[in-house]
Design a protein around this motif. Sequence first.
Motif, mmCIF file in Angstrom:
data_model
loop_
_atom_site.group_PDB
_atom_site.id
_atom_site.type_symbol
_atom_site.label_atom_id
_atom_site.label_comp_id
_atom_site.label_asym_id
_atom_site.label_seq_id
_atom_site.Cartn_x
_atom_site.Cartn_y
_atom_site.Cartn_z
ATOM 1 N N PHE A 33 -19.844 -42.787 -0.740
ATOM 2 C CA PHE A 33 -19.690 -41.431 -0.227
ATOM 3 C C PHE A 33 -19.516 -40.407 -1.345
ATOM 4 C CE2 PHE A 33 -16.807 -38.225 1.903
ATOM 5 C CZ PHE A 33 -17.767 -37.716 2.760
ATOM 6 N N GLY A 34 -19.194 -40.872 -2.548
ATOM 7 C CA GLY A 34 -18.874 -39.952 -3.633
ATOM 8 C C GLY A 34 -19.987 -38.971 -3.951
ATOM 9 N N TRP A 35 -21.227 -39.435 -3.924
ATOM 10 C CA TRP A 35 -22.348 -38.548 -4.257
ATOM 11 C C TRP A 35 -22.466 -37.388 -3.284
ATOM 12 C CZ3 TRP A 35 -26.626 -38.116 -0.887
ATOM 13 C CH2 TRP A 35 -26.667 -39.057 0.159
ATOM 14 N N VAL A 36 -21.970 -37.564 -2.063
ATOM 15 C CA VAL A 36 -22.063 -36.500 -1.064
ATOM 16 C C VAL A 36 -21.043 -35.396 -1.346
ATOM 17 C CG1 VAL A 36 -21.879 -35.970 1.397
ATOM 18 C CG2 VAL A 36 -22.909 -38.122 0.673
ATOM 19 N N VAL A 37 -19.818 -35.775 -1.665
ATOM 20 C CA VAL A 37 -18.748 -34.778 -1.761
ATOM 21 C C VAL A 37 -18.425 -34.336 -3.182
ATOM 22 C CG1 VAL A 37 -17.644 -35.441 0.399
ATOM 23 C CG2 VAL A 37 -17.011 -36.611 -1.704
ATOM 24 N N LEU A 38 -18.822 -35.082 -4.185
ATOM 25 C CA LEU A 38 -18.422 -34.763 -5.548
ATOM 26 C C LEU A 38 -19.445 -33.935 -6.319
ATOM 27 C CD1 LEU A 38 -16.902 -38.204 -6.653
ATOM 28 C CD2 LEU A 38 -15.701 -36.203 -5.772
ATOM 29 N N THR A 120 -17.017 -37.494 7.284
ATOM 30 C CA THR A 120 -18.444 -37.190 7.299
ATOM 31 C C THR A 120 -18.944 -36.932 8.711
ATOM 32 O OG1 THR A 120 -18.604 -38.740 5.462
ATOM 33 C CG2 THR A 120 -20.655 -37.976 6.399
ATOM 34 N N VAL A 121 -18.492 -37.723 9.659
ATOM 35 C CA VAL A 121 -18.897 -37.518 11.051
ATOM 36 C C VAL A 121 -18.476 -36.122 11.523
ATOM 37 C CG1 VAL A 121 -18.545 -38.299 13.428
ATOM 38 C CG2 VAL A 121 -18.865 -39.982 11.593
ATOM 39 N N ALA A 122 -17.319 -35.653 11.042
ATOM 40 C CA ALA A 122 -16.810 -34.348 11.456
ATOM 41 C C ALA A 122 -17.695 -33.204 11.000
ATOM 42 C CB ALA A 122 -15.391 -34.155 10.934
ATOM 43 N N TYR A 123 -18.506 -33.422 9.969
ATOM 44 C CA TYR A 123 -19.448 -32.390 9.520
ATOM 45 C C TYR A 123 -20.481 -32.108 10.609
ATOM 46 C CZ TYR A 123 -23.026 -30.045 6.671
ATOM 47 O OH TYR A 123 -23.942 -29.157 6.171
ATOM 48 N N ILE A 124 -20.899 -33.165 11.279
ATOM 49 C CA ILE A 124 -21.909 -33.022 12.347
ATOM 50 C C ILE A 124 -21.254 -32.673 13.679
ATOM 51 C CG2 ILE A 124 -23.796 -34.172 13.562
ATOM 52 C CD1 ILE A 124 -24.103 -36.023 11.171
ATOM 53 N N PHE A 125 -20.093 -33.277 13.939
ATOM 54 C CA PHE A 125 -19.393 -33.070 15.216
ATOM 55 C C PHE A 125 -17.967 -32.594 14.957
ATOM 56 C CE2 PHE A 125 -22.353 -36.709 15.823
ATOM 57 C CZ PHE A 125 -23.234 -36.112 16.713
ATOM 58 N N PRO A 126 -17.780 -31.321 14.656
ATOM 59 C CA PRO A 126 -16.427 -30.812 14.347
ATOM 60 C C PRO A 126 -15.437 -31.015 15.485
ATOM 61 C CG PRO A 126 -18.134 -29.193 13.804
ATOM 62 C CD PRO A 126 -18.806 -30.278 14.578
ATOM 63 N N GLU A 127 -15.935 -31.167 16.703
ATOM 64 C CA GLU A 127 -15.044 -31.301 17.857
ATOM 65 C C GLU A 127 -14.255 -32.611 17.859
ATOM 66 O OE1 GLU A 127 -19.318 -32.315 19.113
ATOM 67 O OE2 GLU A 127 -18.287 -30.777 17.939
ATOM 68 N N ILE A 128 -14.568 -33.532 16.925
ATOM 69 C CA ILE A 128 -13.790 -34.784 16.897
ATOM 70 C C ILE A 128 -12.357 -34.542 16.436
ATOM 71 C CG2 ILE A 128 -15.864 -36.138 16.440
ATOM 72 C CD1 ILE A 128 -14.718 -36.612 13.585
ATOM 73 N N ASN A 129 -12.092 -33.370 15.851
ATOM 74 C CA ASN A 129 -10.728 -33.062 15.419
ATOM 75 C C ASN A 129 -9.911 -32.596 16.625
ATOM 76 O OD1 ASN A 129 -10.883 -33.535 12.536
ATOM 77 N ND2 ASN A 129 -12.247 -31.777 12.456
#
Length: 484
Positions: A33-38, A120-129
Motif C-alpha cells: 500500500f505504500g506506493w499509493v499513500v507515500l 483505501t476502501v474509504a476513498y471509494i466509499f466514504p460512508e463506511i465511516n
Amino acid sequence: MSSQDSSQQPVKLAKTLTNIDALALGFGAMIGFGWVVLTGGWLESAGTMGAVAAIVVGGAIMAAVGLVYSELTSAMPLAGGVHQYVLRGLGPRFAFIGSWALAGGYVTIVAFEAVAFPRTVAYIFPEINAIPIWEVAGHTVHLTWALIGVIGGIVITWLNVRGVKQASIAQNFTVIFLLVVGVLMIFGSVTRGEAANMEPLFTPGTAGFFTVLIAIPFLFIGFDVIPQSAEEVNVPARKIGRLVIISVAMATAWYIMVVLTTSSAMGIDELAQTDIAVADAFGALFNSQIMANILIAGGIAGILTSWNSLLLGASRLVYSMARTGMLPAWFGTLHPKYRTPANALYFIGGLSLIAPFFGENMLTWLVDSGAPSIIIAYFMVSVIFIVLRRRDPGMSRPLRIGGRGRGGELIGWTALVLTGALFSVYLPGMPSALGWQPWLIFAIWWGIGALFFFRVPTGITPGPNAGDEVLATVEQRRREKARG
C-alpha cells in the motif's frame, strides 16, 4: 507430545508452488500500500528525480541483500529462511535474534495491511465511516471501518490455512490486476502527462532524499518471503535464488514507474492538496473519478498481495522457530488436512484482527516500528553469508554469486555495510529519526522476545544439525520437568 510426532501429523510442508507462484509471492509482498499513500510526500520532499535517486539507491541496497539471500536460499531451501541460515552459521541464540527480528517486521506489516485496507476502501466509499467507538491519538475509530479490516484478515488467514497453493492462486490473480493498473498508469502518463509537471526534479539539501530512503525496508520487505517458503517451492534450488533477484528488480522498476507517472500528471502544489496523491493524479490523467477508483482498486490489490505474502512468511518463520524448539510446540503444529502451519497462522492472523481498532494513525507507527527489526535481520543474513563462505567453503551452493573467487565475499561485505548504514538513519539525532511511538512498539516486541530468548539452549555448535540439537535439548528439559 512433540509437534514433530509423525504418528500424529506430517512434519513436512506441501511442495506445491511453481516458480511463477513464488515470484508472485515475492513481488506481491513488496508492492503493498505504500506506493499509493507515500508517493505524494516523496515528490514534495525530494522532487521527482530526488525520489527516483533514493529508490535506486534503496533498490541497490536491497539487491545486495537479495544476492546474499539468493545463494543461501539455493544452498538451504528450507522453510524459515533466515532461521535456518543463522542456525548453521552462528547457532541457536543468534538464530532466534535474526528470526525474531524478521518476524517482527512481518507482523507489524501484516497489522499495517489490516488498517490500510479499510483506509483505501474509504476513498471509494466514504460512508463506511459510521458508528464511532473511540479515539486513538486524535483519530476517531468507526466500528464499520474497523470491521472491514477484520473481515479482510479473516479471509486472508483462511486462504493461507487452506493451503499455500490456494493462497498463491489468489495472489497470482491480484498481481496480474496490479500489473494491468501499472500499464494504464504508463499509458496515461505517456499520452496525457506533461514534463513540466515533474518540476522540481530535485529539492535543496539531503533531507528529502533521506525521507524516501527510510521507507525502503517497508517498501521492499517481501522478497525474503521466497526464502521463507522455499520448502514449498517445487523448482530447482538454483532457480529459487534467481527468483529473489528478479523480484527485487521488478519492485524497483515499479516504484520508479509510480513516481514518474504521478509527477507527470499533476504539479507538486496540486498533489499537496490531494487526498491520496497517486489516485487523484491517475484520475486527472484520464479526467475521470472512475479511473481514480480503479487505481485505488490496484492499491487494494497491492494490500492483499502484501498481506497474503507476509502472513505466509511470518507463519513459516514462527513455525520454523517452534520446529527447532525455540517457541512453544503449539506454534509448530501443522493442519492435519492442509499441511500448513495452522496455529502460527491463527496467531498472526489474530493480531491483524486487532489492529484496525487502533485507527488510521497506527499506519505510520507500525511501518516505522518494523523497519529497524527488518534491517537487523538483513544485517545478520549478510554476516552469515560471510561466515559460511569462510567456515564452510565446500557447502553445496547451486547458485554461487560472484563466481569462485572472492567476488561473492565482496558482495556480502557490501550488503553488511549498507544495511548497517541504513539502520543508523533511524537513530535519534538523524534527520529521519523515528518518534517515540515506533520505538515503544519496537521495545514491546523485543521484550516479548526476551521471554523466549533466555530459554534457548546454549553450548550448541553451529552447523546443519544445530536445529535438531536444540529441539532434543528442549524435549529433554520438558521430560525432566514432567518427572518432577
